[in-house]
Design a protein around this motif. Structure first.
Motif, PDB file in Angstrom:
ATOM      1  N   UNK A   1     -21.627   9.146 -15.281  1.00  0.00           N
ATOM      2  CA  UNK A   1     -21.021   7.808 -15.195  1.00  0.00           C
ATOM      3  C   UNK A   1     -19.630   7.889 -14.565  1.00  0.00           C
ATOM      4  N   UNK A   2     -18.873   8.908 -14.963  1.00  0.00           N
ATOM      5  CA  UNK A   2     -17.548   9.098 -14.387  1.00  0.00           C
ATOM      6  C   UNK A   2     -17.627   9.358 -12.889  1.00  0.00           C
ATOM      7  N   UNK A   3     -18.535  10.240 -12.493  1.00  0.00           N
ATOM      8  CA  UNK A   3     -18.678  10.591 -11.086  1.00  0.00           C
ATOM      9  C   UNK A   3     -19.026   9.369 -10.241  1.00  0.00           C
ATOM     10  N   UNK A   4     -19.924   8.548 -10.745  1.00  0.00           N
ATOM     11  CA  UNK A   4     -20.288   7.327 -10.015  1.00  0.00           C
ATOM     12  C   UNK A   4     -19.100   6.375  -9.887  1.00  0.00           C
ATOM     13  N   UNK A   5     -18.381   6.177 -10.984  1.00  0.00           N
ATOM     14  CA  UNK A   5     -17.227   5.274 -10.957  1.00  0.00           C
ATOM     15  C   UNK A   5     -16.129   5.816 -10.049  1.00  0.00           C
ATOM     16  N   UNK A   6     -15.878   7.108 -10.138  1.00  0.00           N
ATOM     17  CA  UNK A   6     -14.848   7.722  -9.305  1.00  0.00           C
ATOM     18  C   UNK A   6     -15.208   7.599  -7.830  1.00  0.00           C
ATOM     19  N   UNK A   7     -16.453   7.906  -7.507  1.00  0.00           N
ATOM     20  CA  UNK A   7     -16.912   7.822  -6.118  1.00  0.00           C
ATOM     21  C   UNK A   7     -16.817   6.395  -5.586  1.00  0.00           C
ATOM     22  N   UNK A   8     -17.151   5.438  -6.421  1.00  0.00           N
ATOM     23  CA  UNK A   8     -17.084   4.027  -6.016  1.00  0.00           C
ATOM     24  C   UNK A   8     -15.639   3.616  -5.716  1.00  0.00           C
ATOM     25  N   UNK A   9     -14.702   4.059  -6.565  1.00  0.00           N
ATOM     26  CA  UNK A   9     -13.289   3.679  -6.401  1.00  0.00           C
ATOM     27  C   UNK A   9     -12.577   4.458  -5.299  1.00  0.00           C
ATOM     28  N   UNK A  10     -12.841   5.750  -5.222  1.00  0.00           N
ATOM     29  CA  UNK A  10     -12.105   6.616  -4.300  1.00  0.00           C
ATOM     30  C   UNK A  10     -12.842   6.888  -2.988  1.00  0.00           C
ATOM     31  N   UNK A  11     -14.140   6.621  -2.980  1.00  0.00           N
ATOM     32  CA  UNK A  11     -14.913   6.867  -1.767  1.00  0.00           C
ATOM     33  C   UNK A  11     -15.279   8.331  -1.565  1.00  0.00           C
ATOM     34  N   UNK A  12     -15.118   9.130  -2.609  1.00  0.00           N
ATOM     35  CA  UNK A  12     -15.398  10.561  -2.537  1.00  0.00           C
ATOM     36  C   UNK A  12     -15.719  11.048  -3.947  1.00  0.00           C
ATOM     37  N   UNK A  13     -16.604  12.033  -4.058  1.00  0.00           N
ATOM     38  CA  UNK A  13     -16.972  12.578  -5.359  1.00  0.00           C
ATOM     39  C   UNK A  13     -15.785  13.337  -5.967  1.00  0.00           C
ATOM     40  N   UNK A  14     -15.709  13.399  -7.297  1.00  0.00           N
ATOM     41  CA  UNK A  14     -14.572  14.067  -7.940  1.00  0.00           C
ATOM     42  C   UNK A  14     -14.377  15.525  -7.505  1.00  0.00           C
TER      43      UNK A  14
END
Length: 60
Positions: free
Chosen positions: A31-44
């Protein structure tokens, strides 16, 4: 705000992504990875790698 804190932790620590996810309030790394990718445009993990200092190898 959680993603901004996570980004700072990714840049400034070597903590595993799963630990960072929990520290900023996500129940799962996925869930974190999806949210981070959505916000930052890149995987954590890739985000962290983009700030890594290249290591020089010295020979002889």
């Amino acid at each position: 705000m959680r993603i901004d804190r996570a980004a700072r932790l990714l840049r400034d620590t070597d903590n595993p992504v799963g630990d960072i996810a929990q520290a900023v309030g996500y129940r799962s790394e996925f869930a974190f990875s999806r949210a981070f990718s959505r916000e930052q445009g890149i995987a954590p993990g890739r985000y962290r790698d983009s700030f890594a200092v290249p290591r020089c190898s010295r020979r002889g």
